[in-house]
Design a protein around this motif. Structure first.
Motif, PDB file in Angstrom:
ATOM      1  N   HIS A   1      -0.619  -6.634 -12.558  1.00 51.75           N
ATOM      2  CA  HIS A   1      -1.372  -6.793 -13.801  1.00 51.75           C
ATOM      3  C   HIS A   1      -1.911  -5.413 -14.159  1.00 51.75           C
ATOM      4  O   HIS A   1      -2.639  -4.807 -13.371  1.00 51.75           O
ATOM      5  CB  HIS A   1      -2.513  -7.787 -13.622  1.00 51.75           C
ATOM      6  CG  HIS A   1      -2.040  -9.170 -13.341  1.00 51.75           C
ATOM      7  ND1 HIS A   1      -2.469 -10.249 -14.065  1.00 51.75           N
ATOM      8  CD2 HIS A   1      -1.153  -9.668 -12.444  1.00 51.75           C
ATOM      9  CE1 HIS A   1      -1.878 -11.343 -13.605  1.00 51.75           C
ATOM     10  NE2 HIS A   1      -1.086 -11.002 -12.623  1.00 51.75           N
TER      11      HIS A   1
ATOM     12  N   GLU B   1      -6.311  -2.093  -7.244  1.00 53.05           N
ATOM     13  CA  GLU B   1      -6.993  -3.120  -6.443  1.00 53.05           C
ATOM     14  C   GLU B   1      -5.954  -4.136  -6.003  1.00 53.05           C
ATOM     15  O   GLU B   1      -5.010  -4.425  -6.734  1.00 53.05           O
ATOM     16  CB  GLU B   1      -8.063  -3.841  -7.265  1.00 53.05           C
ATOM     17  CG  GLU B   1      -9.227  -2.998  -7.683  1.00 53.05           C
ATOM     18  CD  GLU B   1     -10.240  -3.806  -8.473  1.00 53.05           C
ATOM     19  OE1 GLU B   1     -10.566  -4.928  -8.049  1.00 53.05           O
ATOM     20  OE2 GLU B   1     -10.671  -3.312  -9.520  1.00 53.05           O
ATOM     21  N   PHE B   2      -6.152  -4.664  -4.805  1.00 55.37           N
ATOM     22  CA  PHE B   2      -5.312  -5.748  -4.307  1.00 55.37           C
ATOM     23  C   PHE B   2      -6.157  -7.005  -4.283  1.00 55.37           C
ATOM     24  O   PHE B   2      -7.252  -7.015  -3.717  1.00 55.37           O
ATOM     25  CB  PHE B   2      -4.818  -5.457  -2.884  1.00 55.37           C
ATOM     26  CG  PHE B   2      -4.025  -4.187  -2.778  1.00 55.37           C
ATOM     27  CD1 PHE B   2      -2.728  -4.132  -3.243  1.00 55.37           C
ATOM     28  CD2 PHE B   2      -4.576  -3.059  -2.212  1.00 55.37           C
ATOM     29  CE1 PHE B   2      -2.000  -2.965  -3.145  1.00 55.37           C
ATOM     30  CE2 PHE B   2      -3.857  -1.887  -2.109  1.00 55.37           C
ATOM     31  CZ  PHE B   2      -2.556  -1.837  -2.574  1.00 55.37           C
ATOM     32  N   ARG B   3      -5.666  -8.044  -4.890  1.00 56.76           N
ATOM     33  CA  ARG B   3      -6.360  -9.343  -4.869  1.00 56.76           C
ATOM     34  C   ARG B   3      -5.339 -10.399  -4.500  1.00 56.76           C
ATOM     35  O   ARG B   3      -4.563 -10.841  -5.348  1.00 56.76           O
ATOM     36  CB  ARG B   3      -6.998  -9.649  -6.209  1.00 56.76           C
ATOM     37  CG  ARG B   3      -8.129  -8.707  -6.520  1.00 56.76           C
ATOM     38  CD  ARG B   3      -9.013  -9.227  -7.594  1.00 56.76           C
ATOM     39  NE  ARG B   3     -10.055  -8.262  -7.899  1.00 56.76           N
ATOM     40  CZ  ARG B   3     -10.667  -8.173  -9.042  1.00 56.76           C
ATOM     41  NH1 ARG B   3     -10.357  -9.003 -10.014  1.00 56.76           N
ATOM     42  NH2 ARG B   3     -11.604  -7.280  -9.231  1.00 56.76           N
ATOM     43  N   GLY B   4      -5.351 -10.769  -3.226  1.00 58.35           N
ATOM     44  CA  GLY B   4      -4.355 -11.723  -2.750  1.00 58.35           C
ATOM     45  C   GLY B   4      -2.973 -11.122  -2.846  1.00 58.35           C
ATOM     46  O   GLY B   4      -2.697 -10.080  -2.270  1.00 58.35           O
ATOM     47  N   ASP B   5      -2.096 -11.745  -3.614  1.00 57.45           N
ATOM     48  CA  ASP B   5      -0.726 -11.266  -3.789  1.00 57.45           C
ATOM     49  C   ASP B   5      -0.551 -10.473  -5.080  1.00 57.45           C
ATOM     50  O   ASP B   5       0.576 -10.180  -5.466  1.00 57.45           O
ATOM     51  CB  ASP B   5       0.238 -12.464  -3.802  1.00 57.45           C
ATOM     52  CG  ASP B   5       0.291 -13.166  -2.468  1.00 57.45           C
ATOM     53  OD1 ASP B   5      -0.045 -12.536  -1.451  1.00 57.45           O
ATOM     54  OD2 ASP B   5       0.667 -14.356  -2.443  1.00 57.45           O
ATOM     55  N   VAL B   6      -1.649 -10.115  -5.729  1.00 58.34           N
ATOM     56  CA  VAL B   6      -1.583  -9.431  -7.020  1.00 58.34           C
ATOM     57  C   VAL B   6      -2.088  -7.999  -6.888  1.00 58.34           C
ATOM     58  O   VAL B   6      -3.087  -7.737  -6.224  1.00 58.34           O
ATOM     59  CB  VAL B   6      -2.433 -10.185  -8.076  1.00 58.34           C
ATOM     60  CG1 VAL B   6      -2.421  -9.457  -9.399  1.00 58.34           C
ATOM     61  CG2 VAL B   6      -1.940 -11.607  -8.242  1.00 58.34           C
ATOM     62  N   VAL B   7      -1.372  -7.076  -7.537  1.00 58.76           N
ATOM     63  CA  VAL B   7      -1.805  -5.685  -7.621  1.00 58.76           C
ATOM     64  C   VAL B   7      -2.398  -5.488  -9.012  1.00 58.76           C
ATOM     65  O   VAL B   7      -1.735  -5.756 -10.016  1.00 58.76           O
ATOM     66  CB  VAL B   7      -0.632  -4.713  -7.408  1.00 58.76           C
ATOM     67  CG1 VAL B   7      -1.101  -3.271  -7.504  1.00 58.76           C
ATOM     68  CG2 VAL B   7       0.055  -4.963  -6.074  1.00 58.76           C
ATOM     69  N   LEU B   8      -3.654  -5.063  -9.083  1.00 62.12           N
ATOM     70  CA  LEU B   8      -4.318  -4.796 -10.361  1.00 62.12           C
ATOM     71  C   LEU B   8      -4.402  -3.294 -10.562  1.00 62.12           C
ATOM     72  O   LEU B   8      -4.914  -2.571  -9.707  1.00 62.12           O
ATOM     73  CB  LEU B   8      -5.718  -5.392 -10.363  1.00 62.12           C
ATOM     74  CG  LEU B   8      -5.818  -6.894 -10.108  1.00 62.12           C
ATOM     75  CD1 LEU B   8      -7.268  -7.305  -9.958  1.00 62.12           C
ATOM     76  CD2 LEU B   8      -5.169  -7.650 -11.238  1.00 62.12           C
TER      77      LEU B   8
ATOM     78  N   GLU C   1       0.827  -1.205   0.000  1.00 62.98           N
ATOM     79  CA  GLU C   1       0.000   0.000   0.000  1.00 62.98           C
ATOM     80  C   GLU C   1       0.863   1.257   0.000  1.00 62.98           C
ATOM     81  O   GLU C   1       0.552   2.237  -0.686  1.00 62.98           O
ATOM     82  CB  GLU C   1      -0.946  -0.001   1.193  1.00 62.98           C
ATOM     83  CG  GLU C   1      -2.040  -1.046   1.067  1.00 62.98           C
ATOM     84  CD  GLU C   1      -2.921  -1.142   2.299  1.00 62.98           C
ATOM     85  OE1 GLU C   1      -2.803  -0.294   3.199  1.00 62.98           O
ATOM     86  OE2 GLU C   1      -3.726  -2.083   2.349  1.00 62.98           O
TER      87      GLU C   1
END
Length: 84
Positions: free
Chosen positions: A66, A31-38, A8
């Motif tokens: 991503h 957006e954060f989804r688990g260990d991925v930054v979108l 963050e």
């Protein structure tokens, strides 16, 4: 792997750099989804897109990122709008 707090912080720094940069990009969605930054945004030119992608790569190096960076259609309309 970075902890969520570190991610963050890095994303906030990225947004600050982009807002103050040559294209003043304020429309970056994160957006954060688990260990991925979108990341997603719509930019006005290919140069703005390249600048955005280079800055993202530099600031978020080592993270699974991503990106969905689209170009806005800046062409003049070729016909009048038909309003019902």
């Amino acid at each position: 792997m970075s902890t969520p707090v570190h991610v963050e912080y890095r994303v906030a720094r990225l947004q600050q750099l982009l807002a103050g940069g040559p294209f003043a990009e304020l429309g970056l969605r994160v957006e954060f989804r688990g260990d991925v930054v979108l990341l997603s945004a719509v930019v006005s030119s290919p140069a703005a897109r390249e600048h955005l992608l280079r800055t993202i790569a530099a600031e978020l190096d080592g993270l699974d990122v991503h990106s969905d960076i689209a170009l806005a259609d800046m062409a003049a309309p070729d016909h009048p709008e038909q309003v019902p």
